[in-house]
Design a protein around this motif. Structure first.
Motif, PDB file in Angstrom:
ATOM      1  N   GLU A  56     -45.991  16.575  31.053  1.00  0.00           N
ATOM      2  CA  GLU A  56     -46.362  15.425  31.889  1.00  0.00           C
ATOM      3  C   GLU A  56     -45.185  14.895  32.692  1.00  0.00           C
ATOM      4  O   GLU A  56     -45.268  13.828  33.288  1.00  0.00           O
ATOM      5  CB  GLU A  56     -46.919  14.304  30.993  1.00  0.00           C
ATOM      6  N   CYS A  57     -44.067  15.635  32.681  1.00  0.00           N
ATOM      7  CA  CYS A  57     -42.838  15.123  33.286  1.00  0.00           C
ATOM      8  C   CYS A  57     -42.870  15.244  34.815  1.00  0.00           C
ATOM      9  O   CYS A  57     -42.944  16.341  35.359  1.00  0.00           O
ATOM     10  CB  CYS A  57     -41.641  15.888  32.724  1.00  0.00           C
ATOM     11  N   PRO A  58     -42.786  14.100  35.517  1.00  0.00           N
ATOM     12  CA  PRO A  58     -42.800  14.144  36.990  1.00  0.00           C
ATOM     13  C   PRO A  58     -41.541  14.797  37.573  1.00  0.00           C
ATOM     14  O   PRO A  58     -41.582  15.341  38.685  1.00  0.00           O
ATOM     15  CB  PRO A  58     -42.870  12.661  37.379  1.00  0.00           C
ATOM     16  N   LEU A  59     -40.431  14.756  36.800  1.00  0.00           N
ATOM     17  CA  LEU A  59     -39.181  15.357  37.289  1.00  0.00           C
ATOM     18  C   LEU A  59     -39.273  16.871  37.257  1.00  0.00           C
ATOM     19  O   LEU A  59     -38.721  17.562  38.119  1.00  0.00           O
ATOM     20  CB  LEU A  59     -38.012  14.861  36.437  1.00  0.00           C
ATOM     21  N   CYS A  60     -39.968  17.406  36.242  1.00  0.00           N
ATOM     22  CA  CYS A  60     -40.215  18.853  36.182  1.00  0.00           C
ATOM     23  C   CYS A  60     -41.040  19.275  37.393  1.00  0.00           C
ATOM     24  O   CYS A  60     -40.768  20.297  38.019  1.00  0.00           O
ATOM     25  CB  CYS A  60     -40.969  19.222  34.903  1.00  0.00           C
ATOM     26  N   ARG A  61     -42.025  18.463  37.726  1.00  0.00           N
ATOM     27  CA  ARG A  61     -42.901  18.772  38.846  1.00  0.00           C
ATOM     28  C   ARG A  61     -42.125  18.797  40.162  1.00  0.00           C
ATOM     29  O   ARG A  61     -42.434  19.575  41.064  1.00  0.00           O
ATOM     30  CB  ARG A  61     -44.047  17.740  38.928  1.00  0.00           C
TER      31      ARG A  61
ATOM     32  N   ARG B 137     -38.336  15.168  24.424  1.00  0.00           N
ATOM     33  CA  ARG B 137     -38.950  14.580  25.605  1.00  0.00           C
ATOM     34  C   ARG B 137     -37.962  14.588  26.781  1.00  0.00           C
ATOM     35  O   ARG B 137     -36.761  14.780  26.590  1.00  0.00           O
ATOM     36  CB  ARG B 137     -39.405  13.150  25.304  1.00  0.00           C
ATOM     37  N   HIS B 138     -38.488  14.409  27.970  1.00  0.00           N
ATOM     38  CA  HIS B 138     -37.666  14.380  29.167  1.00  0.00           C
ATOM     39  C   HIS B 138     -37.533  12.946  29.677  1.00  0.00           C
ATOM     40  O   HIS B 138     -38.455  12.153  29.508  1.00  0.00           O
ATOM     41  CB  HIS B 138     -38.290  15.239  30.279  1.00  0.00           C
ATOM     42  N   SER B 139     -36.390  12.630  30.274  1.00  0.00           N
ATOM     43  CA  SER B 139     -36.179  11.277  30.787  1.00  0.00           C
ATOM     44  C   SER B 139     -35.353  11.316  32.057  1.00  0.00           C
ATOM     45  O   SER B 139     -34.616  12.271  32.303  1.00  0.00           O
ATOM     46  CB  SER B 139     -35.469  10.438  29.726  1.00  0.00           C
TER      47      SER B 139
END
Ligand SMILES: [Zn+2]
Length: 191
Positions: free
Chosen positions: A172-177, A27-29
């Motif tokens: 769903e990662c907003p940071l990737c977006r 997962r991403h954080s």
């Protein structure tokens, strides 16, 4: 120490990183925490453990106990500041136990220490060891509560810092977006 000062110690030592991280779970954080980074500096260890020691200074304590490995530095320093005996439990066949001739007497008052609590598994195991020796847990002190207060040991407990771990599925990662560079902590940058 104020909460801001505590947080600053974690940031200065590189224990608490903010950015875009790939966790071991996949997962991403936006945050990554490595407690050993802050405990590598004795002056920070001393300051953080003083918060734990001060919190339990009025509690009757005979012995401080901690699970190896993470809890060793914290338990040792808290015991030093309170001038109490320190022992530790270590894993053998995946189960924590007292070795090296360490024992607990009946009704001995024991403070359990740990570095990081996420689910509290190791601390619960140590509590069981204390109980199985008919000794008494009088409190639980630790450096970071990653459960943000959700883990309840059912004894007076204290942590120097509470933090929630927010993580996202890759899709769903907003940071990737936002196209922020993804970093795998402890290794080279990954794209
Ligand atoms: Zn991401």
């Amino acid at each position: 120490m104020t909460e801001a000062e505590t947080l600053n110690i974690f940031k200065k030592s590189g224990a608490l990183l903010t950015g875009h991280f790939l966790l071991t779970s996949g997962r991403h954080s936006d945050r990554y925490f490595q407690c050993a980074k802050v405990l590598q500096y004795p002056q920070y260890t001393e300051a953080l453990c003083k918060m734990i020691a001060d919190n339990f200074r009025k509690t009757e304590i005979d012995t401080v106990i901690a699970p190896a490995m993470g809890g060793l530095v914290v338990g040792q320093e808290v015991a030093r500041q309170l001038n109490k005996r320190f022992i530790f439990a270590e894993r053998e066949d995946k189960k924590l136990s007292l070795r090296r001739g360490f024992t607990l007497d009946e009704n001995e008052k024991v403070l359990v220490c740990e570095d990081v609590v996420t689910t509290g598994g190791s601390v619960f195991e140590v509590i069981d060891i204390v109980k199985s020796n008919n000794a008494r847990v009088v409190g639980v002190g630790f450096i970071v509560d990653r459960s943000n207060g959700k883990v309840d040991f059912n004894y007076p407990q204290f942590s120097t810092l509470r933090m929630g771990v927010v993580s996202y599925l890759r899709d769903e990662c907003p940071l990737c977006r936002e196209d922020i560079e993804l970093v795998k902590p402890g290794s080279r940058k990954v794209k």
